[in-house]
Write a protein that holds these residues in place. Structure first.
Motif, PDB file in Angstrom:
ATOM      1  N   ASP A 180       0.941  -1.310  -0.019  1.00 26.53           N
ATOM      2  CA  ASP A 180       0.122   0.001  -0.078  1.00 26.53           C
ATOM      3  C   ASP A 180       0.747   1.252   0.012  1.00 26.53           C
ATOM      4  O   ASP A 180       0.400   2.441  -0.731  1.00 26.53           O
ATOM      5  N   ILE A 239       1.206   5.191  -2.136  1.00 26.38           N
ATOM      6  CA  ILE A 239       0.866   6.468  -1.522  1.00 26.38           C
ATOM      7  C   ILE A 239       2.277   7.287  -1.576  1.00 26.38           C
ATOM      8  O   ILE A 239       3.164   6.944  -0.698  1.00 26.38           O
ATOM      9  N   GLU A 240       2.525   8.264  -2.264  1.00 21.78           N
ATOM     10  CA  GLU A 240       3.673   8.900  -2.352  1.00 21.78           C
ATOM     11  C   GLU A 240       3.850  10.078  -1.413  1.00 21.78           C
ATOM     12  O   GLU A 240       4.840  10.437  -0.905  1.00 21.78           O
ATOM     13  N   ASP A 241       2.565  10.657  -0.980  1.00 25.23           N
ATOM     14  CA  ASP A 241       2.627  11.776  -0.266  1.00 25.23           C
ATOM     15  C   ASP A 241       2.562  11.387   1.336  1.00 25.23           C
ATOM     16  O   ASP A 241       2.030  10.384   1.674  1.00 25.23           O
ATOM     17  N   TRP A 242       3.612  11.965   1.945  1.00 28.39           N
ATOM     18  CA  TRP A 242       3.654  11.693   3.220  1.00 28.39           C
ATOM     19  C   TRP A 242       2.388  11.889   4.373  1.00 28.39           C
ATOM     20  O   TRP A 242       2.207  11.289   5.275  1.00 28.39           O
ATOM     21  N   GLU A 243       1.851  12.812   3.904  1.00 28.22           N
ATOM     22  CA  GLU A 243       0.688  13.267   4.703  1.00 28.22           C
ATOM     23  C   GLU A 243      -0.359  12.041   4.713  1.00 28.22           C
ATOM     24  O   GLU A 243      -0.656  11.717   5.471  1.00 28.22           O
ATOM     25  N   GLU A 244      -0.520  11.499   3.381  1.00 25.31           N
ATOM     26  CA  GLU A 244      -1.539  10.576   3.214  1.00 25.31           C
ATOM     27  C   GLU A 244      -0.784   9.191   3.939  1.00 25.31           C
ATOM     28  O   GLU A 244      -1.677   8.704   4.149  1.00 25.31           O
ATOM     29  N   ARG A 245       0.327   9.096   3.888  1.00 26.37           N
ATOM     30  CA  ARG A 245       0.923   8.108   4.535  1.00 26.37           C
ATOM     31  C   ARG A 245       0.703   8.153   6.236  1.00 26.37           C
ATOM     32  O   ARG A 245       0.079   6.864   6.785  1.00 26.37           O
ATOM     33  N   TYR A 246       0.704   9.182   6.568  1.00 26.80           N
ATOM     34  CA  TYR A 246       0.462   9.244   8.135  1.00 26.80           C
ATOM     35  C   TYR A 246      -1.155   9.061   8.266  1.00 26.80           C
ATOM     36  O   TYR A 246      -1.618   8.310   9.306  1.00 26.80           O
ATOM     37  N   ARG A 247      -1.981   9.457   7.297  1.00 26.75           N
ATOM     38  CA  ARG A 247      -3.438   9.322   7.349  1.00 26.75           C
ATOM     39  C   ARG A 247      -3.708   7.920   7.189  1.00 26.75           C
ATOM     40  O   ARG A 247      -4.489   7.293   8.018  1.00 26.75           O
ATOM     41  N   TYR A 248      -2.854   7.151   6.419  1.00 28.14           N
ATOM     42  CA  TYR A 248      -2.875   5.680   6.464  1.00 28.14           C
ATOM     43  C   TYR A 248      -2.728   4.909   7.816  1.00 28.14           C
ATOM     44  O   TYR A 248      -3.568   4.001   8.140  1.00 28.14           O
ATOM     45  N   GLU A 295      -5.291   5.496  10.417  1.00 27.04           N
ATOM     46  CA  GLU A 295      -6.617   4.699   9.760  1.00 27.04           C
ATOM     47  C   GLU A 295      -6.183   3.247  10.487  1.00 27.04           C
ATOM     48  O   GLU A 295      -7.367   2.821  10.782  1.00 27.04           O
TER      49      GLU A 295
END
Length: 135
Positions: free
Chosen positions: A12, A16-25, A28
């Motif tokens: 996964d 997901i390239e953006d670190w903000e999105e990775r943190y959200r992941y 979650e």
């Protein structure tokens, strides 16, 4: 050798390239865990060395390790969820053989956590390894 569930997180993260999105992941992942029963939030399950409140409740079933956990910080709760996916279902010998720092490096988390969070993650890993070594 990480548990198969951890490999799914690695896959996964590749998308997901953006670190903000990775943190959200990661957050979650923590939100999807059942909360730890308050009766298990005792000094014996509390992990020292973490900036936030952290509890890990290990369970050994035969020779296989499982653990639940909780934290008062959302990102740390997410890290607990990731750790569970790294270790849950492994034999005690496999738990001891896992290089958790290398596995987390595959996610790039080592480079993107604050020093306090990194120290807390290290403390959680040490607790899991301690339980496995003493079982």
């Amino acid at each position: 050798m990480a548990a198969e569930a951890f490999e799914k997180i690695v896959e996964d993260f590749e998308f997901i390239e953006d670190w903000e999105e990775r943190y959200r992941y990661v957050i979650e992942q923590g939100k999807s865990m059942d909360p730890l029963d308050d009766a298990l939030k005792v000094p014996a399950t509390k992990v020292d060395g973490c900036a936030s409140q952290v509890w890990l409740h290990p369970k050994i079933d035969g020779n296989v390790m499982f653990f639940d956990g909780d934290s008062d910080a959302m990102i740390v709760r997410g890290l607990i969820a990731v750790l569970r996916k790294l270790y849950n279902g492994l034999t005690l010998d496999e738990v001891m053989a896992v290089d958790a720092r290398a596995e987390f490096a595959r996610l790039g988390l080592n480079d993107h956590l604050s020093s306090q969070r990194s120290n807390g993650l290290k403390a959680m890993i040490e607790r899991v390894r301690l339980v496995a070594s003493q079982a």
